[in-house]
Design a protein around this motif. Structure first.
Motif, PDB file in Angstrom:
ATOM      1  N   GLU A  51     -67.678  31.311  30.615  1.00  0.00           N
ATOM      2  CA  GLU A  51     -66.547  32.035  30.015  1.00  0.00           C
ATOM      3  C   GLU A  51     -66.820  33.532  29.954  1.00  0.00           C
ATOM      4  O   GLU A  51     -65.949  34.354  30.229  1.00  0.00           O
ATOM      5  CB  GLU A  51     -66.280  31.495  28.603  1.00  0.00           C
ATOM      6  CG  GLU A  51     -65.578  30.144  28.591  1.00  0.00           C
ATOM      7  CD  GLU A  51     -65.312  29.656  27.177  1.00  0.00           C
ATOM      8  OE1 GLU A  51     -65.612  30.417  26.220  1.00  0.00           O
ATOM      9  OE2 GLU A  51     -64.797  28.540  27.021  1.00  0.00           O
ATOM     10  N   LYS A  52     -68.062  33.892  29.606  1.00  0.00           N
ATOM     11  CA  LYS A  52     -68.416  35.304  29.518  1.00  0.00           C
ATOM     12  C   LYS A  52     -68.368  35.979  30.889  1.00  0.00           C
ATOM     13  O   LYS A  52     -67.889  37.117  31.023  1.00  0.00           O
ATOM     14  CB  LYS A  52     -69.796  35.474  28.899  1.00  0.00           C
ATOM     15  CG  LYS A  52     -69.827  35.104  27.412  1.00  0.00           C
ATOM     16  CD  LYS A  52     -71.235  35.227  26.839  1.00  0.00           C
ATOM     17  CE  LYS A  52     -71.222  34.863  25.340  1.00  0.00           C
ATOM     18  NZ  LYS A  52     -72.566  34.921  24.755  1.00  0.00           N
ATOM     19  N   LEU A  53     -68.849  35.267  31.900  1.00  0.00           N
ATOM     20  CA  LEU A  53     -68.804  35.827  33.257  1.00  0.00           C
ATOM     21  C   LEU A  53     -67.368  35.970  33.757  1.00  0.00           C
ATOM     22  O   LEU A  53     -67.034  36.929  34.459  1.00  0.00           O
ATOM     23  CB  LEU A  53     -69.605  34.943  34.217  1.00  0.00           C
ATOM     24  CG  LEU A  53     -71.119  35.197  34.275  1.00  0.00           C
ATOM     25  CD1 LEU A  53     -71.811  34.125  35.101  1.00  0.00           C
ATOM     26  CD2 LEU A  53     -71.403  36.575  34.861  1.00  0.00           C
ATOM     27  N   GLU A  54     -66.520  35.021  33.395  1.00  0.00           N
ATOM     28  CA  GLU A  54     -65.110  35.105  33.794  1.00  0.00           C
ATOM     29  C   GLU A  54     -64.419  36.309  33.146  1.00  0.00           C
ATOM     30  O   GLU A  54     -63.573  36.967  33.767  1.00  0.00           O
ATOM     31  CB  GLU A  54     -64.385  33.807  33.421  1.00  0.00           C
ATOM     32  CG  GLU A  54     -64.749  32.641  34.338  1.00  0.00           C
ATOM     33  CD  GLU A  54     -64.121  31.338  33.900  1.00  0.00           C
ATOM     34  OE1 GLU A  54     -63.586  31.287  32.768  1.00  0.00           O
ATOM     35  OE2 GLU A  54     -64.176  30.360  34.671  1.00  0.00           O
ATOM     36  N   ILE A  55     -64.809  36.600  31.891  1.00  0.00           N
ATOM     37  CA  ILE A  55     -64.264  37.784  31.215  1.00  0.00           C
ATOM     38  C   ILE A  55     -64.718  39.054  31.931  1.00  0.00           C
ATOM     39  O   ILE A  55     -63.939  39.981  32.169  1.00  0.00           O
ATOM     40  CB  ILE A  55     -64.698  37.810  29.730  1.00  0.00           C
ATOM     41  CG1 ILE A  55     -64.002  36.680  28.964  1.00  0.00           C
ATOM     42  CG2 ILE A  55     -64.351  39.173  29.103  1.00  0.00           C
ATOM     43  CD1 ILE A  55     -64.505  36.496  27.552  1.00  0.00           C
ATOM     44  N   ILE A  56     -66.037  39.087  32.307  1.00  0.00           N
ATOM     45  CA  ILE A  56     -66.562  40.242  33.046  1.00  0.00           C
ATOM     46  C   ILE A  56     -65.793  40.426  34.347  1.00  0.00           C
ATOM     47  O   ILE A  56     -65.384  41.540  34.700  1.00  0.00           O
ATOM     48  CB  ILE A  56     -68.070  40.069  33.333  1.00  0.00           C
ATOM     49  CG1 ILE A  56     -68.870  40.154  32.026  1.00  0.00           C
ATOM     50  CG2 ILE A  56     -68.571  41.125  34.330  1.00  0.00           C
ATOM     51  CD1 ILE A  56     -70.335  39.819  32.183  1.00  0.00           C
ATOM     52  N   LEU A  57     -65.571  39.329  35.067  1.00  0.00           N
ATOM     53  CA  LEU A  57     -64.870  39.384  36.343  1.00  0.00           C
ATOM     54  C   LEU A  57     -63.421  39.867  36.154  1.00  0.00           C
ATOM     55  O   LEU A  57     -62.926  40.710  36.909  1.00  0.00           O
ATOM     56  CB  LEU A  57     -64.885  38.008  37.008  1.00  0.00           C
ATOM     57  CG  LEU A  57     -64.221  37.915  38.388  1.00  0.00           C
ATOM     58  CD1 LEU A  57     -64.872  38.873  39.369  1.00  0.00           C
ATOM     59  CD2 LEU A  57     -64.291  36.483  38.913  1.00  0.00           C
ATOM     60  N   GLU A  58     -62.754  39.341  35.128  1.00  0.00           N
ATOM     61  CA  GLU A  58     -61.368  39.721  34.877  1.00  0.00           C
ATOM     62  C   GLU A  58     -61.244  41.209  34.551  1.00  0.00           C
ATOM     63  O   GLU A  58     -60.350  41.906  35.043  1.00  0.00           O
ATOM     64  CB  GLU A  58     -60.809  38.890  33.712  1.00  0.00           C
ATOM     65  CG  GLU A  58     -59.347  39.148  33.417  1.00  0.00           C
ATOM     66  CD  GLU A  58     -58.820  38.291  32.267  1.00  0.00           C
ATOM     67  OE1 GLU A  58     -57.763  38.630  31.733  1.00  0.00           O
ATOM     68  OE2 GLU A  58     -59.502  37.306  31.900  1.00  0.00           O
ATOM     69  N   GLU A  59     -62.157  41.706  33.717  1.00  0.00           N
ATOM     70  CA  GLU A  59     -62.101  43.120  33.326  1.00  0.00           C
ATOM     71  C   GLU A  59     -62.443  44.042  34.494  1.00  0.00           C
ATOM     72  O   GLU A  59     -61.849  45.111  34.638  1.00  0.00           O
ATOM     73  CB  GLU A  59     -63.048  43.379  32.146  1.00  0.00           C
ATOM     74  CG  GLU A  59     -62.645  42.684  30.852  1.00  0.00           C
ATOM     75  CD  GLU A  59     -61.233  43.031  30.416  1.00  0.00           C
ATOM     76  OE1 GLU A  59     -60.889  44.238  30.441  1.00  0.00           O
ATOM     77  OE2 GLU A  59     -60.480  42.114  30.065  1.00  0.00           O
ATOM     78  N   THR A  60     -63.390  43.642  35.329  1.00  0.00           N
ATOM     79  CA  THR A  60     -63.716  44.475  36.497  1.00  0.00           C
ATOM     80  C   THR A  60     -62.541  44.518  37.470  1.00  0.00           C
ATOM     81  O   THR A  60     -62.289  45.555  38.096  1.00  0.00           O
ATOM     82  CB  THR A  60     -64.965  43.955  37.232  1.00  0.00           C
ATOM     83  OG1 THR A  60     -64.769  42.577  37.587  1.00  0.00           O
ATOM     84  CG2 THR A  60     -66.210  44.091  36.381  1.00  0.00           C
ATOM     85  N   GLN A  61     -61.810  43.410  37.576  1.00  0.00           N
ATOM     86  CA  GLN A  61     -60.623  43.393  38.445  1.00  0.00           C
ATOM     87  C   GLN A  61     -59.546  44.349  37.925  1.00  0.00           C
ATOM     88  O   GLN A  61     -58.880  45.036  38.702  1.00  0.00           O
ATOM     89  CB  GLN A  61     -60.068  41.970  38.546  1.00  0.00           C
ATOM     90  CG  GLN A  61     -60.933  41.041  39.389  1.00  0.00           C
ATOM     91  CD  GLN A  61     -60.473  39.600  39.334  1.00  0.00           C
ATOM     92  OE1 GLN A  61     -59.748  39.204  38.416  1.00  0.00           O
ATOM     93  NE2 GLN A  61     -60.886  38.804  40.313  1.00  0.00           N
ATOM     94  N   LYS A  62     -59.388  44.422  36.596  1.00  0.00           N
ATOM     95  CA  LYS A  62     -58.433  45.359  36.007  1.00  0.00           C
ATOM     96  C   LYS A  62     -58.823  46.797  36.338  1.00  0.00           C
ATOM     97  O   LYS A  62     -57.970  47.623  36.690  1.00  0.00           O
ATOM     98  CB  LYS A  62     -58.379  45.176  34.486  1.00  0.00           C
ATOM     99  CG  LYS A  62     -57.676  43.920  34.021  1.00  0.00           C
ATOM    100  CD  LYS A  62     -57.666  43.849  32.508  1.00  0.00           C
ATOM    101  CE  LYS A  62     -57.024  42.560  32.012  1.00  0.00           C
ATOM    102  NZ  LYS A  62     -57.047  42.473  30.527  1.00  0.00           N
ATOM    103  N   ILE A  63     -60.115  47.097  36.212  1.00  0.00           N
ATOM    104  CA  ILE A  63     -60.578  48.456  36.502  1.00  0.00           C
ATOM    105  C   ILE A  63     -60.389  48.775  37.985  1.00  0.00           C
ATOM    106  O   ILE A  63     -59.965  49.877  38.348  1.00  0.00           O
ATOM    107  CB  ILE A  63     -62.057  48.625  36.097  1.00  0.00           C
ATOM    108  CG1 ILE A  63     -62.210  48.442  34.582  1.00  0.00           C
ATOM    109  CG2 ILE A  63     -62.576  50.003  36.499  1.00  0.00           C
ATOM    110  CD1 ILE A  63     -63.644  48.416  34.113  1.00  0.00           C
TER     111      ILE A  63
END
Length: 364
Positions: free
Chosen positions: A180-192
């Protein structure tokens, strides 16, 4: 009504040159009320034409004057009553004329005030528009200045972080908490990444490099690009591509970017089970694309501001996606607009010319 018609016809008979020494003009310029009767032989003879027009031997004339200039005269006769016009009648007529003159003056002042107010409103609107343009120009200048720095200083590390997060999620068997934590990291990097790409696209926009392309294939490529997100949110995507749309010249990369921006906006507001529909068809000399979803639609009062740079109705985002899209469509000599659907959601309409105005070798 018959009496009014007769009066109007009588008024139309008066045609007096303004540069003449006519009796009515003298009354108007001198500013004094005059009673005409057989007792005043000189006036009686001079006003024969007026008496003939009125059809009455007795009449009175009172001038209408405002502070600025003479406005006209009031003429009364005794054709109906046959009663003599007395001095008291004349005094009453003067009072009526004064009130009428005051009303005319007030009406003109009100009209001038209204005109001045409208001009002031127009000037204020232009000032506000110019101020908004100045602020926008400053923002655009800032975007252009930082875009190159963003590309080199931020984009590459963010892409690396996102790539490593994807690889770990794909290649390792992780417990649920860490996943879940890695998915959050991935989602936020995609936004950036998207924010950086929007800024770069906006600051580095260039004229379309057109080639002969097939719009149906461009649409299908974009749908395939979003298949993972569509599947994750269980969104239903339907599309209809008319068979009679010929290949035509457009910049495929740029038109794909427009569709990507529309997809991103829809996916970001649609819940599980949302719907997206795309239609492409030929009408006249144009290719039409309709892009619809059943989301919340565009808030009332937004209007064309949604296509302005940095304007967004979402809590996150740059507000550049639709601005870039409008810029791209305009560069193709096309149009883009939207309408909220009666049953919910919104439809964006894109109209692209099938025939390019540009000739080969023309560098305009």
């Amino acid at each position: 009504e018959n009496e009014d018609a007769k009066i109007n016809e009588t008024i139309k008979k008066f045609r007096i040159p303004l540069d003449s020494n006519h009796f009515l003009l003298r009354v108007l310029n001198e500013g004094s009320a005059v009673l005409v009767s057989p007792d005043n032989k000189e006036l009686w003879d001079e006003t024969a034409d007026i008496r003939e027009t009125l059809g009455s031997p007795f009449f009175a004339v009172v001038p209408l004057r405002t502070l600025e200039k003479p406005q006209g005269v009031i003429i009364v006769d005794n054709l109906v009553t046959k009663k003599p016009i007395t001095e008291s009648d004349l005094e009453l007529l003067r009072a009526v004329a004064n009130h009428a003159s005051f009303a005319i003056e007030r009406s003109k002042l009100t009209e001038e005030l209204q005109k001045s107010y409208q001009e002031l409103e127009k000037a204020y609107a232009e000032l506000r528009e110019n101020q908004e343009k100045l602020v926008l120009a400053e923002k655009l200048s800032a975007v252009g200045t930082i875009a190159a720095q963003i590309a080199h200083e931020i984009r590459n590390p963010i892409v690396a972080i996102g790539g490593f997060a994807r690889a770990i999620l794909r290649d390792y068997d992780l417990d649920e908490n860490l996943r879940e934590k890695l998915e959050i990291i991935l989602e936020e990097t995609q936004k950036i990444e998207r924010t950086i790409q929007d800024a770069l696209d906006f600051s580095k926009f260039s004229e379309p490099e057109k080639s002969l392309c097939e719009i149906g294939k461009t649409i299908q490529d974009v749908i395939i690009f979003f298949e993972p997100e569509i599947a994750e949110k269980k969104i239903t995507v339907t599309y209809e591509i008319a068979d009679d749309i010929p290949k035509f010249e457009y910049d495929e990369q740029l038109i794909r970017q427009v569709l990507i921006n529309l997809f991103r906006n829809s996916i970001s507001v649609l819940g599980e089970g949302g719907k997206i529909g795309i239609k492409a068809y030929k009408e006249g000399e144009y290719c039409w694309i309709e892009f619809s979803d059943n989301g919340p639609g565009i808030p009332e009062g937004v209007g064309d501001k949604i296509f302005q740079p940095f304007f967004t109705t979402k809590p996150t985002g740059t507000g550049l996606g639709l601005s870039i899209s409008a810029q791209i469509i305009e560069a193709h000599k096309g149009e883009i607009w939207y309408k909220n659907n009666p049953v919910g959601g919104v439809t964006f309409y894109i109209r692209l010319p099938l025939k390019s105005d540009e000739k080969k070798g023309d560098n305009k």
